[in-house]
Design an enzyme around this catalytic site. Structure first.
Site, short mmCIF file in Angstrom:
data_model
loop_
_atom_site.label_atom_id
_atom_site.label_comp_id
_atom_site.label_asym_id
_atom_site.label_seq_id
_atom_site.Cartn_x
_atom_site.Cartn_y
_atom_site.Cartn_z
N ASP A 54 67.18 30.24 6.28
CA ASP A 54 66.42 31.42 6.69
C ASP A 54 66.64 31.72 8.18
O ASP A 54 66.14 32.70 8.71
CB ASP A 54 64.93 31.33 6.32
N SER A 55 67.47 30.87 8.83
CA SER A 55 67.97 31.20 10.17
C SER A 55 68.69 32.55 10.15
O SER A 55 68.92 33.15 11.20
CB SER A 55 68.92 30.11 10.67
N ASP A 93 67.07 28.02 1.51
CA ASP A 93 65.68 27.97 1.97
C ASP A 93 64.78 28.84 1.11
O ASP A 93 65.11 30.00 0.80
CB ASP A 93 65.58 28.55 3.40
N LYS A 121 65.32 24.42 -0.49
CA LYS A 121 64.82 23.72 0.72
C LYS A 121 63.44 24.26 1.10
O LYS A 121 63.24 25.48 1.12
CB LYS A 121 65.81 23.88 1.88
N GLU A 123 60.01 23.50 3.93
CA GLU A 123 59.67 22.88 5.22
C GLU A 123 58.26 22.31 5.18
O GLU A 123 57.33 23.00 4.74
CB GLU A 123 59.74 23.93 6.34
N GLU A 190 65.13 17.77 11.65
CA GLU A 190 65.55 18.62 12.78
C GLU A 190 64.84 18.18 14.05
O GLU A 190 63.60 18.04 14.08
CB GLU A 190 65.24 20.10 12.48
#
Ligand code: KIV
Length: 276
Positions: A54-55, A93, A121, A123, A190
């Site tokens: 999602d960057s 993501d 993915k 978070e 990260e």
């Protein structure tokens, strides 16, 4: 008469491949990718895993964070990457608040897997246990992203290294244990101290991918734009530009992907200079 050489397409990388790499101590490469032409170039360089991160909200769409990214965006970019890829394992993501409830997590994982992802993915930490479990029970492998989780930037008050104090490190370890017990297939760390990432990588049987997490992780990931030197902001300490590096033998984009893949495989990247 000579027989024309037949180029075999590289065999697909699966979760079993990553587990075998981990068992054999062979690191694997991962890059973010958002579209077909770069996915084809990554395939030429035999990059092991691709992350539709999602960057893309920051490097493709020009937002200041990943928060504006939607499930429809992730589906669109995953479809574009998947069409050009038959080698890398594809991680994608689930974007901001797309897995806040179990029904949302299930419906949005379905959309992303049907678009061509192999792993979803998410978070967070131990609070993800019910989500990780229900997805695993329904055939969806998860990669749990811990440490600096950009979707929580407003809680952290900025993009900062995590797990620096003893209590923060202990909490991160507990989070890893909880999600692995719930069935997480991959961990992604990260911006955590290299010694802590090494401890986590050694403790768990699942593959651990690092970004700003030192050289001892099982795999390494970078945002593609960063490793090609295309910056819209000051690059983080863990970034290396492989396009202009001497190790890029052809000087082009495929050469940069090859140089990165080789540097990861030989543990020439990351060095202490790229770690915390
Ligand atoms: O969205 C993304 O690209 C990521 C990487 C930075 C790991 O999560």
């Amino acid at each position: 008469m000579t027989t024309p050489a037949v180029t075999q397409p590289p065999s697909p990388v699966t979760l079993s491949t990553l587990k075998r790499y981990k068992k054999n101590g062979e690191p694997f490469s991962c890059l973010t990718c958002y579209e077909a032409s770069f996915a084809a170039a990554m395939q030429q360089a035999q990059i092991d895993t691709i992350l539709i991160g999602d960057s893309l909200g920051m490097v493709v769409q020009g937002h200041g964070s990943t928060l504006p990214v939607t499930v429809a965006d992730m589906v669109y970019h995953t479809q574009n990457v998947a069409r050009a890829n038959s080698h890398a394992l594809i991680l994608c993501d689930l974007p901001f608040l797309a897995y806040a409830t179990l029904p949302d997590a299930i419906a949005n994982s379905r959309a992303i897997m049907q678009a061509g992802a192999h792993v979803v993915k998410v978070e967070g930490g131990a609070e993800l246990v019910p989500i990780v479990r229900i997805l695993a029970d329904n055939g969806v492998p998860t990669c749990v992203h811990l440490g600096l989780t950009p979707q929580s930037v407003n809680l952290f008050g900025g993009y900062k290294v995590q797990g620096k104090t003893d209590s923060a490190a202990a909490k991160l370890l507990e989070d890893c244990r909880a999600v692995v017990e719930a069935g997480a297939a991959i961990l992604l760390l990260e911006c955590v101290p290299a010694t802590l990432a090494a401890q986590i990588t050694a403790e768990f049987a699942v593959p651990v991918i690092g970004i700003g997490a030192g050289a001892d992780c099982d795999g390494q990931v970078l945002v593609m734009h960063d490793m090609l030197g295309v910056y819209t902001r000051k690059p983080a300490k863990f970034v290396k530009d492989f396009l202009t590096d001497d190790s890029n033998l052809s000087g082009d984009i495929v050469g940069a992907f090859r140089a990165y893949h080789t540097a990861v495989k030989t543990r020439a990247f990351p060095t202490a200079e790229h770690s915390f």
